[in-house]
Motif scaffolding. Structure first.
Motif, mmCIF file in Angstrom:
data_model
loop_
_atom_site.group_PDB
_atom_site.id
_atom_site.type_symbol
_atom_site.label_atom_id
_atom_site.label_comp_id
_atom_site.label_asym_id
_atom_site.label_seq_id
_atom_site.Cartn_x
_atom_site.Cartn_y
_atom_site.Cartn_z
ATOM 1 N N ASN A 1 0.274 -2.835 2.549
ATOM 2 C CA ASN A 1 -0.821 -3.578 1.910
ATOM 3 C C ASN A 1 -1.605 -4.448 2.894
ATOM 4 O O ASN A 1 -2.299 -5.372 2.474
ATOM 5 N N TRP B 1 -5.294 -4.595 2.171
ATOM 6 C CA TRP B 1 -5.492 -5.190 0.842
ATOM 7 C C TRP B 1 -5.376 -6.705 0.904
ATOM 8 O O TRP B 1 -6.115 -7.439 0.239
ATOM 9 N N GLN C 1 -1.175 -3.566 -3.950
ATOM 10 C CA GLN C 1 -2.334 -2.875 -4.517
ATOM 11 C C GLN C 1 -1.899 -1.757 -5.468
ATOM 12 O O GLN C 1 -2.558 -1.491 -6.475
#
Length: 268
Positions: free
Chosen positions: A95, A98, A168
């Motif tokens: 991630n 993200w 995410q």
């Protein structure tokens, strides 16, 4: 004896309204008088803001696990341990793009970066001092995020700062608001928690997902703090939102008894 809730303070430039607890520290130059005209007494401004300004500060009795109530997604919160290193690093690495826009850091830098185990040991120190707690968010025995409360103050303040992130892959399932609600219920009402009066979340203005989390939970907007936190390489303004233990007649989690919306991200 005067009522400490309506003490009159003579340090308006400090923005304080506090009870008289300690007659020492006249060197700080601020007299606080009871409303009924009792003899002026002095209080150390430093003592007000120290985390252990009151004997109510104590080690946090961390729960083994907090389970979501029936009717909600079956997530759970538990303290992070050294055994979580591999899973935590895998999820964070997956991630990285993200979460990067919301990553805070130390602008001073320097020193050797903390290892995962050293970071966990620091968390144990925070728990022992009553100043912070970090929980993993798990779903179906998988690590899906993290929620934390830090900068805990006691005494006349009794507040803490909340942060969170969700993978995410699991965004849009209502995990972030539920995790924050569970953490808030523990911090406000659980005998093992810090017994806070107030929690606060600071959010970057463009982080609309996190602002939806705050809205779902009924946190009140309190305006913009200029250059409040160092995020992704620069000082950034943050919008702040607060929730009081007295803001609801039911638990914070009960506020979420409605269909989840796609709103979670990271709490910065």
């Amino acid at each position: 004896n005067g009522d400490p809730t309506i003490a009159q303070e003579e340090c308006g430039h400090l923005g304080l309204a506090v009870p008289v607890m300690d007659p020492k520290a006249a060197q700080y130059g601020c007299a606080i008088r009871w409303h009924n005209g009792n003899v002026p007494m002095f209080q150390s401004i430093r003592d007000i803001f120290q985390p252990h300004a009151s004997s109510s500060a104590r080690p946090l009795a961390m729960p083994e696990r907090l389970e979501a109530p029936q009717g909600f997604p079956r997530i759970s919160l538990r303290p992070i341990t050294e055994d979580d290193a591999e899973d935590w690093n895998d999820v964070r690495w997956a991630n990285r793009d993200w979460l990067l826009p919301w990553e805070s850091g130390n602008p001073v830098g320097g020193g050797k970066p903390l290892s995962f185990n050293a970071w966990v040991r620091r968390m144990r120190d925070d728990e022992a001092s009553g100043t912070g707690a970090v929980f993993l968010i798990e779903y179906q025995m998988q690590l899906v995020g993290q929620v934390s409360i830090g900068a805990i103050s006691y005494g006349a303040i009794r507040s803490g700062m909340v942060g969170y992130w969700v993978s995410q892959r699991y965004a849009g399932r209502g995990f972030a608001p539920l995790a924050v609600a569970m953490l808030a219920d523990w911090a406000f009402y659980d005998p093992s928690g810090p017994g806070l009066h107030r929690i606060e979340i600071a959010i970057l203005p463009e982080n609309f997902r996190s602002k939806r989390v705050a809205a779902k939970l009924g946190l009140q907007p309190e305006g913009l703090k200029r250059q409040y936190m160092y995020v992704n390489g620069r000082w950034r303004d943050h919008e702040t939102f607060s929730l009081l233990a007295s803001d609801q007649s039911v638990s914070v989690t009960e506020r979420l008894r409605r269909p989840a919306e796609s709103s979670e991200g990271a709490g910065r």
